[in-house]
Scaffold this active site. Structure first.
Site, PDB file in Angstrom:
ATOM      1  N   CYS A  57      23.011  45.650   9.449  1.00 49.62           N
ATOM      2  CA  CYS A  57      22.286  45.290   8.229  1.00 49.62           C
ATOM      3  C   CYS A  57      23.244  45.223   7.038  1.00 49.62           C
ATOM      4  O   CYS A  57      24.024  46.159   6.815  1.00 49.62           O
ATOM      5  CB  CYS A  57      21.192  46.320   7.975  1.00 49.62           C
ATOM      6  SG  CYS A  57      20.366  46.046   6.419  1.00 49.62           S
TER       7      CYS A  57
ATOM      8  N   TYR B 158      -6.915   2.780   6.180  1.00 52.74           N
ATOM      9  CA  TYR B 158      -6.063   1.702   5.665  1.00 52.74           C
ATOM     10  C   TYR B 158      -6.118   0.409   6.484  1.00 52.74           C
ATOM     11  O   TYR B 158      -5.412  -0.537   6.187  1.00 52.74           O
ATOM     12  CB  TYR B 158      -4.611   2.173   5.502  1.00 52.74           C
ATOM     13  CG  TYR B 158      -3.980   2.779   6.755  1.00 52.74           C
ATOM     14  CD1 TYR B 158      -3.819   2.021   7.909  1.00 52.74           C
ATOM     15  CD2 TYR B 158      -3.535   4.090   6.753  1.00 52.74           C
ATOM     16  CE1 TYR B 158      -3.252   2.555   9.042  1.00 52.74           C
ATOM     17  CE2 TYR B 158      -2.949   4.646   7.893  1.00 52.74           C
ATOM     18  CZ  TYR B 158      -2.826   3.873   9.034  1.00 52.74           C
ATOM     19  OH  TYR B 158      -2.261   4.395  10.157  1.00 52.74           O
TER      20      TYR B 158
ATOM     21  N   CYS C 261      22.247  48.362   4.564  1.00 56.81           N
ATOM     22  CA  CYS C 261      22.376  49.790   4.883  1.00 56.81           C
ATOM     23  C   CYS C 261      23.313  50.046   6.054  1.00 56.81           C
ATOM     24  O   CYS C 261      23.582  51.191   6.382  1.00 56.81           O
ATOM     25  CB  CYS C 261      20.996  50.374   5.184  1.00 56.81           C
ATOM     26  SG  CYS C 261      20.340  49.839   6.775  1.00 56.81           S
TER      27      CYS C 261
ATOM     28  N   CYS D 152      16.039  51.685   4.909  1.00 57.80           N
ATOM     29  CA  CYS D 152      16.953  50.688   4.341  1.00 57.80           C
ATOM     30  C   CYS D 152      16.434  50.289   2.938  1.00 57.80           C
ATOM     31  O   CYS D 152      15.266  49.899   2.806  1.00 57.80           O
ATOM     32  CB  CYS D 152      16.966  49.513   5.305  1.00 57.80           C
ATOM     33  SG  CYS D 152      17.801  48.074   4.719  1.00 57.80           S
TER      34      CYS D 152
ATOM     35  N   LYS E  71       2.257   4.609   1.526  1.00 51.01           N
ATOM     36  CA  LYS E  71       2.409   5.100   2.897  1.00 51.01           C
ATOM     37  C   LYS E  71       2.161   6.613   2.873  1.00 51.01           C
ATOM     38  O   LYS E  71       3.003   7.402   2.443  1.00 51.01           O
ATOM     39  CB  LYS E  71       3.822   4.795   3.415  1.00 51.01           C
ATOM     40  CG  LYS E  71       3.998   5.177   4.871  1.00 51.01           C
ATOM     41  CD  LYS E  71       5.277   4.605   5.425  1.00 51.01           C
ATOM     42  CE  LYS E  71       5.367   4.779   6.928  1.00 51.01           C
ATOM     43  NZ  LYS E  71       5.238   6.138   7.382  1.00 51.01           N
TER      44      LYS E  71
ATOM     45  N   GLU F 129       0.842  -1.205   0.000  1.00 48.29           N
ATOM     46  CA  GLU F 129       0.000   0.000   0.000  1.00 48.29           C
ATOM     47  C   GLU F 129       0.869   1.245   0.000  1.00 48.29           C
ATOM     48  O   GLU F 129       2.024   1.192   0.412  1.00 48.29           O
ATOM     49  CB  GLU F 129      -0.832   0.059   1.305  1.00 48.29           C
ATOM     50  CG  GLU F 129      -1.844  -1.018   1.434  1.00 48.29           C
ATOM     51  CD  GLU F 129      -2.509  -1.002   2.813  1.00 48.29           C
ATOM     52  OE1 GLU F 129      -2.135  -0.186   3.666  1.00 48.29           O
ATOM     53  OE2 GLU F 129      -3.417  -1.824   2.996  1.00 48.29           O
TER      54      GLU F 129
ATOM     55  N   ASP G  85       1.710  10.365   3.907  1.00 48.62           N
ATOM     56  CA  ASP G  85       2.505  11.166   4.832  1.00 48.62           C
ATOM     57  C   ASP G  85       1.618  12.170   5.559  1.00 48.62           C
ATOM     58  O   ASP G  85       1.488  13.317   5.167  1.00 48.62           O
ATOM     59  CB  ASP G  85       3.607  11.888   4.051  1.00 48.62           C
ATOM     60  CG  ASP G  85       4.724  12.327   4.963  1.00 48.62           C
ATOM     61  OD1 ASP G  85       4.715  11.938   6.146  1.00 48.62           O
ATOM     62  OD2 ASP G  85       5.606  13.066   4.497  1.00 48.62           O
TER      63      ASP G  85
ATOM     64  N   CYS H 277      16.322  44.705  10.770  1.00 49.07           N
ATOM     65  CA  CYS H 277      17.047  45.951  10.558  1.00 49.07           C
ATOM     66  C   CYS H 277      16.119  47.063  11.012  1.00 49.07           C
ATOM     67  O   CYS H 277      14.954  47.114  10.627  1.00 49.07           O
ATOM     68  CB  CYS H 277      17.399  46.114   9.085  1.00 49.07           C
ATOM     69  SG  CYS H 277      17.931  47.786   8.694  1.00 49.07           S
TER      70      CYS H 277
ATOM     71  N   LYS I 285      10.831   2.904   3.093  1.00 49.74           N
ATOM     72  CA  LYS I 285      10.876   4.359   2.969  1.00 49.74           C
ATOM     73  C   LYS I 285      11.620   4.768   1.698  1.00 49.74           C
ATOM     74  O   LYS I 285      12.722   4.279   1.432  1.00 49.74           O
ATOM     75  CB  LYS I 285      11.621   4.949   4.170  1.00 49.74           C
ATOM     76  CG  LYS I 285      10.797   4.963   5.447  1.00 49.74           C
ATOM     77  CD  LYS I 285       9.748   6.031   5.354  1.00 49.74           C
ATOM     78  CE  LYS I 285       9.173   6.460   6.653  1.00 49.74           C
ATOM     79  NZ  LYS I 285       9.841   7.377   7.464  1.00 49.74           N
TER      80      LYS I 285
HETATM   81  S1  IVH Z   1      -0.387   0.378   8.859  1.00 48.76           S
HETATM   82  C1  IVH Z   1       0.281  -1.930  12.637  1.00 48.76           C
HETATM   83  N1  IVH Z   1      -0.725   1.475   6.499  1.00 48.76           N
HETATM   84  O1  IVH Z   1       2.704   5.156   8.927  1.00 48.76           O
HETATM   85  C2  IVH Z   1       0.048  -1.222  11.381  1.00 48.76           C
HETATM   86  N2  IVH Z   1       0.273   2.788   8.201  1.00 48.76           N
HETATM   87  O2  IVH Z   1       4.874   4.238  11.300  1.00 48.76           O
HETATM   88  C3  IVH Z   1       0.412   0.198  11.452  1.00 48.76           C
HETATM   89  N3  IVH Z   1       0.830   5.081   7.514  1.00 48.76           N
HETATM   90  O3  IVH Z   1       1.808   6.922  11.435  1.00 48.76           O
HETATM   91  C4  IVH Z   1       0.044   1.089  10.394  1.00 48.76           C
HETATM   92  N4  IVH Z   1       0.115   4.918   5.454  1.00 48.76           N
HETATM   93  O4  IVH Z   1      -0.296   6.273  10.201  1.00 48.76           O
HETATM   94  C5  IVH Z   1      -0.275   1.641   7.757  1.00 48.76           C
HETATM   95  N5  IVH Z   1      -1.076   2.325   4.353  1.00 48.76           N
HETATM   96  C6  IVH Z   1      -0.655   2.499   5.604  1.00 48.76           C
HETATM   97  C7  IVH Z   1      -0.109   3.716   6.035  1.00 48.76           C
HETATM   98  C8  IVH Z   1       0.356   3.809   7.355  1.00 48.76           C
HETATM   99  C9  IVH Z   1       0.668   5.716   6.336  1.00 48.76           C
HETATM  100  C10 IVH Z   1       1.432   5.672   8.708  1.00 48.76           C
HETATM  101  C11 IVH Z   1       0.735   5.382   9.997  1.00 48.76           C
HETATM  102  C12 IVH Z   1       1.792   5.593  11.029  1.00 48.76           C
HETATM  103  C13 IVH Z   1       3.051   5.302  10.274  1.00 48.76           C
HETATM  104  C14 IVH Z   1       3.662   4.020  10.765  1.00 48.76           C
END
Ligand code: IVH
Length: 678
Positions: A404, A224, A407, A427, A115, A113, A117, A422, A309
């Site tokens: 500054c 998720y 000036c 200036c 991830k 899936e 942010d 400043c 990551k």
């Molecule tokens: S699963 C035990 N799925 O990533 C399962 N987390 O360090 C835990 N996050 O802040 C989470 N997308 O909110 C899962 N598709 C995804 C995610 C996800 C983002 C975030 C989660 C948490 C961090 C995990």
């Protein structure tokens, strides 16, 4: 030997605690996830070697926490775990080997899936209605942010279909990149500090005290994980979530082996930039819930899931010189001038160093090798110094300037603030900045007055203040010439020809029609952005009234706080500013508020309207503006003389009740648009 390692452990602990605080509580991280993980790993190794030196409260024992004082906290029914991180194929293969070994077979599948942010949230529904929304907190208990979460338009707070009586789901709250940019732009216009990236903005928003403000920030959510009740597979859980009306991602994939996972990762590493929101990696989960149970959890992470990551967009280069920029308010910003380096297809030559504290906390020096990173911002930032590559002979601790750079005026830093200013009002960069702000699109919108022309006018002493613009003549301007330095140090000549002179004079003349609130915004009073300027214009009607208002009176004005009040009083206590305003008036600018400005039609004339709830097409402020532009008057509460209640989603129940009581008509956003645009 042990002593120095113990020292290192203490230092790592201190740093990790500080980074956790910055990340989770302040929502302002100063190191990348990778760097954080490297420090954490190093501490784990040292703790394994010297268990007797291990601090029982070590950051290695904790899931980072976002708990704040301002919300009620509740225990999670089931702990909220974080995810272990991998950064390359080898680490991912190691994870798969561990899964296989622990399960004793390879008859399992993975779900890959995105991830997202943002920030994690746990949602509890009872009989299909959202009861509670908790942040992750320290993993065991979280902050109750239900009221704020209820404002997220894409979250169904009432489920559909055949939902279970008790339900717990988890997901990620985030902000789209475009919405983030728009919000930051608005904050800048209103003199507020900007958020560093969409994640910080979403995290900061969900921790706000006023759900009404949260409702105006366009947050979004992906669910998720179906936590309870359990299904046979994660995939099945996600399918069920969809049938109950919860928003899930359509980019998940069932993968049978590591190769399929790796190609999913490679695909999204490239494609992620096309998404409208930020993702920082891929999450890999064992699909079969039975296998998940068998694998279980470490003290911090599930053994059945891991994140991969992406490398953040970083580059390494040399910081050749630290220079300074002077803003229109006199704020001094140190800038790192870099050996040009390629970052995501663009050549980067400069990065922000924010302020003196930032420089000293990193001990960044000229000639250092530095790591730069591109976040949500356009200007990249310096995230670390590669101290191993530092040459002690040509690097010296950096001394921030005291005067500054433009000036020579004295610099001032207020206690508790990080920025130097400043103090010389005349200036040149400040003068130019003030004129540029006055002429900018959201203020007086003066066509033909770009930065280069401003340079020319100020350097030739034709214009020292924006009020001087209105005394310019054709003869003053025609054939005015100046050499301007290019970025690469070469020079170019600019010269005002007949066409551009006429264009500029026409633009200046036209600006005299701009309404008073635009003039007020254009003055560039600190903390007086567009919204505040409009409020002040409405409340005080003209500049003379405003200039006479004292701090207490100003603070009585709707939504004007003490910082703004102080700044307005300081502005009008300056004789030079008063002179400039008199001159603007003599030049024929609109120095009095007129409610007919921006009038589109009179369709709502004499109509008293109450606006409540969350709207689809407009924010609440926008819809109010829309009503005013058609002659309507906004009322705060429903009364017997209200003509109609403009109702969005999640309408306040008391307003609805009053509307019924007084027989006030209820109009939807769509009906209003048809009424006015039709
Ligand atoms: S699963 C035990 N799925 O990533 C399962 N987390 O360090 C835990 N996050 O802040 C989470 N997308 O909110 C899962 N598709 C995804 C995610 C996800 C983002 C975030 C989660 C948490 C961090 C995990």
């Amino acid at each position: 030997m042990t002593e120095s390692l113990h020292k290192e452990m203490l230092e790592l602990t201190r740093q990790l605690q500080e980074h956790n605080y910055k990340y989770y509580v302040l929502a302002e991280p100063t190191v990348s996830d990778k760097e954080f993980d490297e420090k954490l790993k190093r501490l784990e190794i040292l703790e394994a070697k010297f268990p007797e030196l291990k601090d029982p409260n070590s950051p290695t024992q904790k899931v980072g926490g976002d708990l704040t004082k301002n919300f009620e906290t509740f225990e999670h029914k089931r702990p909220m775990f974080s995810l272990g991180n991998t950064y390359n194929k080898e680490e991912l293969v190691e994870f798969d080997n561990r899964v296989q070994k622990n399960l004793g077979s390879n008859s399992y599948e993975y779900i890959a899936e995105l991830k997202f942010d943002g920030l994690a949230i746990s949602l509890h529904y009872k009989n299909g209605v959202l009861q509670k929304a908790l942040t992750r907190g320290d993993g065991k208990k979280g902050d109750d942010v239900t009221k704020n979460v209820q404002t997220i338009r894409t979250l169904n707070t009432t489920l559909i279909g055949d939902f279970p009586t008790d339900l717990e789901v988890r997901g990620e709250i985030f902000m789209h990149k475009a919405a983030f940019k728009k919000l930051n732009q608005k904050r800048e216009n209103n003199g507020l500090s900007k958020f560093a990236n969409p994640r910080n903005c979403a995290a900061g928003t969900i921790k706000m005290q006023d759900p009404k403000v949260v409702a105006q920030r366009p947050l979004d959510i992906f669910i998720y994980h179906l936590v309870a009740p359990e299904t046979n597979t994660h995939w099945e859980g996600i399918r069920m979530l969809k049938t109950w009306g919860l928003k899930t991602s359509s980019h998940s994939k069932l993968c049978e082996n590591i190769d399929e996972l790796l190609s999913f990762i490679a695909f999204w590493d490239k494609e992620r930039h096309q998404l409208s929101y930020d993702i920082d990696g891929i999450v890999i989960k064992v699909n079969e819930v039975e296998c998940q149970h068998q694998l279980g959890y470490t003290s911090k992470f599930p053994r059945w899931a891991i994140s991969y990551k992406f490398e953040s967009e970083q580059a390494i280069t040399i910081l050749q010189k630290i220079s300074y920029q002077v803003g229109r308010t006199g704020a001094i910003t140190p800038v790192a001038n870099l050996k040009p380096v390629n970052l995501l297809g663009t050549t980067v030559k400069r990065a922000s160093l924010h302020n003196e504290d930032f420089i000293s906390s990193m001990d960044v020096r000229e000639n250092d090798v530095v790591k730069i990173e591109k976040g949500g911002e356009i200007i990249p930032k310096v995230v670390a110094v590669v101290t191993e590559d530092r040459n002690e002979h040509n690097t010296f601790p950096f001394q921030f300037i005291q005067n500054c750079p433009a000036c020579g005026g004295r610099l001032n830093k207020k206690t508790g603030e990080a920025i130097h200013y400043c103090t010389n009002h005349f200036c040149p960069p400040q003068v130019k900045g003030r004129i540029a702000h006055f002429a900018s699109r959201n203020a007086m919108d003066i066509e033909g007055l770009g930065n280069e022309t401003i340079e020319l006018l100020v350097d030739r002493s034709l214009v020292n203040n924006f009020s001087d613009l209105y005394n310019l003549t054709f003869d003053n301007l025609y054939n005015l010439t100046k050499e301007i330095e290019n970025e690469d140090g070469t020079y170019k000549k600019i010269s005002l020809k007949e066409k551009s002179v006429n264009n500029l004079l026409r633009g200046i003349e036209k600006s005299k029609e701009k309404p008073f609130e635009k003039v007020l915004y254009g003055l560039g009073i600190r903390y007086v952005g567009e919204t505040v300027a409009r409020k002040l214009a409405i409340a005080y009607k003209n500049w003379e009234n405003l200039s006479r208002a004292n701090k207490e009176e100003l603070e009585q004005t709707n939504e004007i706080g003490n910082k703004i009040a102080e700044s307005v009083v300081a502005y009008f206590s300056n004789k030079g500013n008063l002179e400039a305003l008199k001159e603007l008036q003599q030049s024929g600018l609109q120095m009095t508020y007129s409610s007919t400005n921006n009038q589109i039609s009179k369709k709502l004339e004499n109509q008293k309207i109450v606006v409540s709830g969350i709207f689809e097409k407009y924010s609440r402020e926008e819809i109010k503006k829309y009503v005013r532009m058609h002659g309507g008057t906004i009322q705060a509460g429903v009364s017997s003389n209200t003509n109609f209640l403009l109702a969005g989603n999640s309408l306040g129940p008391s307003k609805l009740e009053k509307a019924k009581k007084f027989g006030v008509k209820i109009v939807s956003e769509e009906q209003l648009i048809n009424m006015l645009d039709g």
